[in-house]
Enzyme design. Sequence first.
Site, short mmCIF file in Angstrom:
data_model
loop_
_atom_site.label_atom_id
_atom_site.label_comp_id
_atom_site.label_asym_id
_atom_site.label_seq_id
_atom_site.Cartn_x
_atom_site.Cartn_y
_atom_site.Cartn_z
N LYS A 115 0.82 -1.21 0.00
CA LYS A 115 0.00 0.00 0.00
C LYS A 115 0.85 1.26 0.00
O LYS A 115 0.50 2.25 -0.64
CB LYS A 115 -0.94 0.02 1.21
CG LYS A 115 -2.12 -0.92 1.04
CD LYS A 115 -3.27 -0.54 1.94
CE LYS A 115 -4.49 -1.37 1.64
NZ LYS A 115 -5.59 -1.15 2.55
N LYS A 207 -4.98 -9.85 -7.21
CA LYS A 207 -6.14 -10.05 -6.34
C LYS A 207 -7.29 -9.14 -6.78
O LYS A 207 -7.05 -8.01 -7.18
CB LYS A 207 -5.71 -9.70 -4.92
CG LYS A 207 -6.64 -10.12 -3.83
CD LYS A 207 -6.11 -9.68 -2.48
CE LYS A 207 -6.12 -8.18 -2.34
NZ LYS A 207 -5.81 -7.66 -1.02
N LYS A 210 -10.75 -3.47 -4.37
CA LYS A 210 -11.50 -2.21 -4.54
C LYS A 210 -10.64 -1.16 -5.22
O LYS A 210 -11.15 -0.23 -5.83
CB LYS A 210 -11.86 -1.64 -3.16
CG LYS A 210 -12.76 -2.50 -2.32
CD LYS A 210 -12.77 -2.01 -0.87
CE LYS A 210 -13.51 -2.98 0.01
NZ LYS A 210 -13.29 -2.82 1.44
#
Length: 344
Positions: A115, A207, A210
């Site tokens: 992230k 993956k 969102k």
Amino acid sequence: MSADLQRVFSGIQPTGDLHLGNYLGAIKNFVALQKSHECIYCVVDMHALTEWQDPTELVGNIREVTAGFLSCGIDPKAHIVFNQSQVSQHAELAWIFNCVARMGWLNRMTQFKDKAGKNRENASTGLFTYPNLMAADILVYKATHVPVGEDQKQHLELARDIAKKFNNDFAQSIKAQGLEEEFFPIPEPLITGPATRVMSLRDGSRKMSKSEPSEMSRINLKDDADTIAKKIRKAKTDPQALPSEEKGLEGRPEADNLVGIFAALSDQSKAQVLKQFGGKQFSEFKPELAELAVSVLAPIGQEMARIADDSTYIEAVLSDGAERARAIAAPIMCDVRRIVGYIG
Ligand code: TYM
């Protein structure tokens, strides 16, 4: 809490739309566990703040994830549904865990690395200490079982390490207070079913998430029947027919993903799905998958739209859940305060 009581806790971040990965990896299992366990399901709004959120959008997203929980079949009366920030004990215990967890442990977290990316210096400190808050979420209820998707496994291992280190660091104080030696239970991850890691429909090596820019990469729980069918029709595949055995899915990530989705949606194993479809082309498999996905997901989407409009109802569910969550967390946090040596 009696020694043999199994308590389930899990959470979902209110950031962006709920998708098929959230459903098959987490929510579907949340629903099933209600039959056998006391369950606490949380919309983790404090976790959402680790990356900047537009406040108006955050309010809407908290309502929407709550509507998602209810539409999938979580019963907020028999169990507990609430948003994290309404129960201040999460933050209180997270601070203590910031002082229990080690820098080295957090430095190993792959999700932080993913992230924060190259811009690590500019990531919020909350993003770095996020797994400590997650451990607090679970342990402030002394939860014993935590249903999650595969991507949360490392965070769960950290929560277990934190529980063990706390029990060990404060062993004498725990004993002096006359409390159980294993003050915090060591929580068990429940990573179950054939779709613990649902992959992008556009790229079987990534993956479903969102944050992926392409809408075609994921099926959202709010998608209508036509959109669901279109996304499946356009999903990436390879040119071969489906194999008859699971071993034949090796090295075929897109095929593996679609078979896993079919299996999870129809409550079967991948082996059972391949028994039915082995030797068939994707041109035959995809319409069947689309029909199945629409039959399971479209009613959820319709129900979400209906409930999401009723913000009064949603907020009543969350505040009732928060009150009942606080009633469990407060006495546990009281013990923790005495254990660590606070006054008052
Ligand atoms: P979050 O909000 O990213 O995801 C919510 C749940 O959905 C699962 N999931 C998936 N499962 C299968 N395939 C996918 N592609 C996929 N994408 C997401 C996640 O594994 C998760 O179970 N840190 C957590 C939220 C959290 C939490 C907790 C969970 C906060 N405190 C305490 C359990 C216990 C998170 O960001 O999940």
